[in-house]
Motif scaffolding. Structure first.
Motif, PDB file in Angstrom:
ATOM      1  N   LYS A 147       0.835  -1.192   0.000  1.00 61.04           N
ATOM      2  CA  LYS A 147       0.000   0.000   0.000  1.00 61.04           C
ATOM      3  C   LYS A 147       0.870   1.242   0.000  1.00 61.04           C
ATOM      4  CE  LYS A 147      -3.894  -2.060   2.507  1.00 61.04           C
ATOM      5  NZ  LYS A 147      -4.770  -1.929   3.707  1.00 61.04           N
ATOM      6  N   ARG A 148       0.407   2.241  -0.708  1.00 59.94           N
ATOM      7  CA  ARG A 148       1.162   3.485  -0.758  1.00 59.94           C
ATOM      8  C   ARG A 148       0.758   4.390   0.399  1.00 59.94           C
ATOM      9  NH1 ARG A 148      -1.497   7.908  -2.767  1.00 59.94           N
ATOM     10  NH2 ARG A 148      -3.567   7.597  -3.641  1.00 59.94           N
ATOM     11  N   SER A 149       1.509   5.459   0.588  1.00 57.30           N
ATOM     12  CA  SER A 149       1.133   6.447   1.586  1.00 57.30           C
ATOM     13  C   SER A 149       0.069   7.361   0.989  1.00 57.30           C
ATOM     14  CB  SER A 149       2.350   7.269   2.021  1.00 57.30           C
ATOM     15  OG  SER A 149       2.882   7.970   0.914  1.00 57.30           O
ATOM     16  N   ILE A 150      -0.837   7.853   1.809  1.00 60.70           N
ATOM     17  CA  ILE A 150      -1.880   8.764   1.354  1.00 60.70           C
ATOM     18  C   ILE A 150      -1.736  10.094   2.091  1.00 60.70           C
ATOM     19  CG2 ILE A 150      -3.495   6.912   0.780  1.00 60.70           C
ATOM     20  CD1 ILE A 150      -4.967   7.530   3.407  1.00 60.70           C
ATOM     21  N   ASN A 151      -2.210  11.133   1.469  1.00 60.01           N
ATOM     22  CA  ASN A 151      -2.126  12.461   2.072  1.00 60.01           C
ATOM     23  C   ASN A 151      -3.219  12.641   3.125  1.00 60.01           C
ATOM     24  OD1 ASN A 151       0.043  13.389   0.501  1.00 60.01           O
ATOM     25  ND2 ASN A 151      -1.335  13.863  -1.205  1.00 60.01           N
ATOM     26  N   VAL A 152      -2.792  13.074   4.299  1.00 64.96           N
ATOM     27  CA  VAL A 152      -3.711  13.373   5.391  1.00 64.96           C
ATOM     28  C   VAL A 152      -3.357  14.760   5.901  1.00 64.96           C
ATOM     29  CG1 VAL A 152      -4.556  12.683   7.670  1.00 64.96           C
ATOM     30  CG2 VAL A 152      -3.853  10.929   6.021  1.00 64.96           C
ATOM     31  N   THR A 153      -4.349  15.618   6.046  1.00 61.69           N
ATOM     32  CA  THR A 153      -4.109  16.991   6.479  1.00 61.69           C
ATOM     33  C   THR A 153      -5.009  17.333   7.658  1.00 61.69           C
ATOM     34  OG1 THR A 153      -3.558  17.655   4.228  1.00 61.69           O
ATOM     35  CG2 THR A 153      -4.078  19.417   5.770  1.00 61.69           C
ATOM     36  N   ALA A 154      -4.431  17.974   8.652  1.00 62.60           N
ATOM     37  CA  ALA A 154      -5.197  18.379   9.835  1.00 62.60           C
ATOM     38  C   ALA A 154      -5.199  19.888   9.966  1.00 62.60           C
ATOM     39  CB  ALA A 154      -4.603  17.745  11.096  1.00 62.60           C
ATOM     40  N   LEU A 155      -6.324  20.426  10.382  1.00 69.88           N
ATOM     41  CA  LEU A 155      -6.462  21.859  10.619  1.00 69.88           C
ATOM     42  C   LEU A 155      -7.305  22.049  11.860  1.00 69.88           C
ATOM     43  CD1 LEU A 155      -6.111  24.831   9.683  1.00 69.88           C
ATOM     44  CD2 LEU A 155      -8.271  24.566   8.449  1.00 69.88           C
ATOM     45  N   THR A 156      -6.864  22.935  12.737  1.00 70.79           N
ATOM     46  CA  THR A 156      -7.622  23.132  13.960  1.00 70.79           C
ATOM     47  C   THR A 156      -7.718  24.599  14.319  1.00 70.79           C
ATOM     48  OG1 THR A 156      -7.818  22.479  16.293  1.00 70.79           O
ATOM     49  CG2 THR A 156      -5.615  22.940  15.491  1.00 70.79           C
ATOM     50  N   SER A 157      -8.783  24.923  15.016  1.00 71.50           N
ATOM     51  CA  SER A 157      -8.924  26.238  15.623  1.00 71.50           C
ATOM     52  C   SER A 157      -9.104  26.013  17.127  1.00 71.50           C
ATOM     53  CB  SER A 157     -10.125  26.994  15.042  1.00 71.50           C
ATOM     54  OG  SER A 157     -11.320  26.257  15.232  1.00 71.50           O
ATOM     55  N   PRO A 158      -8.787  26.998  17.953  1.00 69.46           N
ATOM     56  CA  PRO A 158      -8.844  26.805  19.400  1.00 69.46           C
ATOM     57  C   PRO A 158     -10.227  26.390  19.887  1.00 69.46           C
ATOM     58  CG  PRO A 158      -7.659  28.810  18.854  1.00 69.46           C
ATOM     59  CD  PRO A 158      -8.276  28.328  17.586  1.00 69.46           C
ATOM     60  N   GLY A 159     -10.247  25.598  20.945  1.00 74.12           N
ATOM     61  CA  GLY A 159     -11.502  25.163  21.547  1.00 74.12           C
ATOM     62  C   GLY A 159     -11.961  26.141  22.606  1.00 74.12           C
ATOM     63  N   ASN A 160     -13.262  26.422  22.612  1.00 70.10           N
ATOM     64  CA  ASN A 160     -13.859  27.343  23.571  1.00 70.10           C
ATOM     65  C   ASN A 160     -14.411  26.542  24.743  1.00 70.10           C
ATOM     66  OD1 ASN A 160     -14.817  29.705  24.688  1.00 70.10           O
ATOM     67  ND2 ASN A 160     -15.994  30.323  22.889  1.00 70.10           N
ATOM     68  N   ILE A 161     -13.872  26.750  25.931  1.00 73.56           N
ATOM     69  CA  ILE A 161     -14.225  25.967  27.110  1.00 73.56           C
ATOM     70  C   ILE A 161     -15.744  25.925  27.310  1.00 73.56           C
ATOM     71  CG2 ILE A 161     -14.038  25.852  29.632  1.00 73.56           C
ATOM     72  CD1 ILE A 161     -11.277  27.175  29.346  1.00 73.56           C
ATOM     73  N   GLY A 162     -16.259  24.702  27.493  1.00 78.73           N
ATOM     74  CA  GLY A 162     -17.685  24.514  27.739  1.00 78.73           C
ATOM     75  C   GLY A 162     -18.524  24.380  26.481  1.00 78.73           C
ATOM     76  N   GLN A 163     -17.924  24.624  25.319  1.00 80.23           N
ATOM     77  CA  GLN A 163     -18.651  24.509  24.060  1.00 80.23           C
ATOM     78  C   GLN A 163     -18.073  23.368  23.235  1.00 80.23           C
ATOM     79  OE1 GLN A 163     -18.976  28.329  22.069  1.00 80.23           O
ATOM     80  NE2 GLN A 163     -19.300  29.417  23.998  1.00 80.23           N
ATOM     81  N   SER A 164     -18.629  23.149  22.051  1.00 81.68           N
ATOM     82  CA  SER A 164     -18.121  22.095  21.175  1.00 81.68           C
ATOM     83  C   SER A 164     -16.977  22.632  20.331  1.00 81.68           C
ATOM     84  CB  SER A 164     -19.234  21.570  20.264  1.00 81.68           C
ATOM     85  OG  SER A 164     -20.197  20.851  21.013  1.00 81.68           O
ATOM     86  N   GLY A 165     -15.962  21.796  20.129  1.00 80.62           N
ATOM     87  CA  GLY A 165     -14.818  22.167  19.320  1.00 80.62           C
ATOM     88  C   GLY A 165     -14.666  21.216  18.146  1.00 80.62           C
ATOM     89  N   LEU A 166     -13.774  21.561  17.223  1.00 76.83           N
ATOM     90  CA  LEU A 166     -13.553  20.734  16.045  1.00 76.83           C
ATOM     91  C   LEU A 166     -12.064  20.546  15.813  1.00 76.83           C
ATOM     92  CD1 LEU A 166     -14.994  19.332  13.599  1.00 76.83           C
ATOM     93  CD2 LEU A 166     -14.475  21.418  12.307  1.00 76.83           C
ATOM     94  N   LEU A 167     -11.664  19.290  15.688  1.00 76.45           N
ATOM     95  CA  LEU A 167     -10.311  18.942  15.276  1.00 76.45           C
ATOM     96  C   LEU A 167     -10.421  18.442  13.846  1.00 76.45           C
ATOM     97  CD1 LEU A 167     -10.433  18.597  18.491  1.00 76.45           C
ATOM     98  CD2 LEU A 167      -8.370  17.231  18.225  1.00 76.45           C
TER      99      LEU A 167
END
Length: 270
Positions: free
Chosen positions: A23-43
């Motif tokens: 199997k070859r390697s595949i491109n994976v990219t991550a982007l995040t913004s800061p999490g706000n305490i007590g609310q929902s965040g996204l990674l």
């Protein structure tokens, strides 16, 4: 000799492209913004799409945490190895996985959720991973308004939740662009959760035909409240921006030593 060189080139290309496992390697990219305490965040995490849902494995891990943050494979969550600190707080967007979305929703963000996360992907096409640094804090949009009294007009700038404690500064300009003198009083009041603070700032003796700007910021976010005062009306504008977005991507690849060791074997077989 020419035939040997061509075969060797083909072998090297296959090894680099697909690796030992085929199997070859595949491109994976991550982007995040800061999490706000007590609310929902996204990674955020994306990868090269694969039409075979059953082959897709998504694993989220955090440095320093023994168990997994989240695991999704074969079209379902598999949370048997999930660390207790993340139980009941994570989810992937299952209907978007086949399109290459491996992003993780993190509910009820805690201050302790800050750290380094790894998004690892395996599909029928290959594997890859991305690393991101997640920050947590508190930030909110300010409310700006004018309070009129017998002693003069006062401009208020208030924001309910911030952490770490931010700095506050004002600017004041006449409609002609002249910088106006101003003196502000700012206070911070600890909220009931004993982490975040309420920010209140006053600007006294404001005048008409001028624009005032209140800026609240820390190392995570920057909030701005603009208010324009004329003889006839008051207009307001507020905004909130994250100041520390980050993205990193790492694709798994075959170490150079592996295919170098294979070359003598290839030569012997010719």
């Amino acid at each position: 000799m020419t035939t040997v060189i061509i075969i060797l080139a083909a072998v090297i290309a296959l090894i680099i492209g697909f690796g030992i496992s085929g199997k070859r390697s595949i491109n994976v990219t991550a982007l995040t913004s800061p999490g706000n305490i007590g609310q929902s965040g996204l990674l955020g995490c994306t990868f090269e799409p694969d039409i075979w849902m059953g082959s897709i494995v998504i694993r989220w891990a955090k440095v320093g945490v023994a168990g997994l943050v989240h695991e999704f494979r074969g079209g379902k969550d598999h949370l048997q190895e999930q660390d207790v600190v993340f139980q009941g707080r994570t989810a992937v967007f299952a209907d978007q996985v086949i399109g290459g979305n491996a992003s993780l929703e993190l509910r009820d963000v805690q201050l302790s959720d800050a750290g380094t996360y790894r998004c690892s992907i395996t599909t029928s096409r290959g594997s890859g991973a991305a690393v991101l640094r997640y920050q947590t804090g508190a930030f909110s949009i300010p409310r700006v308004h004018v309070q009129t009294s017998s002693s003069g007009d006062t401009l208020h700038c208030e924001a309910p939740r911030w952490f770490p404690q931010p700095t506050v500064h004002w600017t004041a300009y006449s409609n002609a662009g002249k910088c106006l003198p101003h003196a502000a009083d700012t206070s911070y009041e600890l909220n009931s959760e004993n982490i975040t603070v309420k920010v209140v700032s006053f600007l006294r003796n404001i005048t008409a035909n001028a624009t005032y700007t209140c800026v609240i910021e820390n190392g995570i976010a920057k909030a701005t409240g603009n208010i324009k005062v004329t003889d006839f009306n008051i207009t307001r504008e507020t905004s909130l921006h994250m100041v520390n977005l980050n993205t990193e991507s790492v694709s798994s690849s075959l170490p150079a030593c592996h295919w170098m060791l294979l070359l003598p074997m290839c030569l012997l077989s010719l």
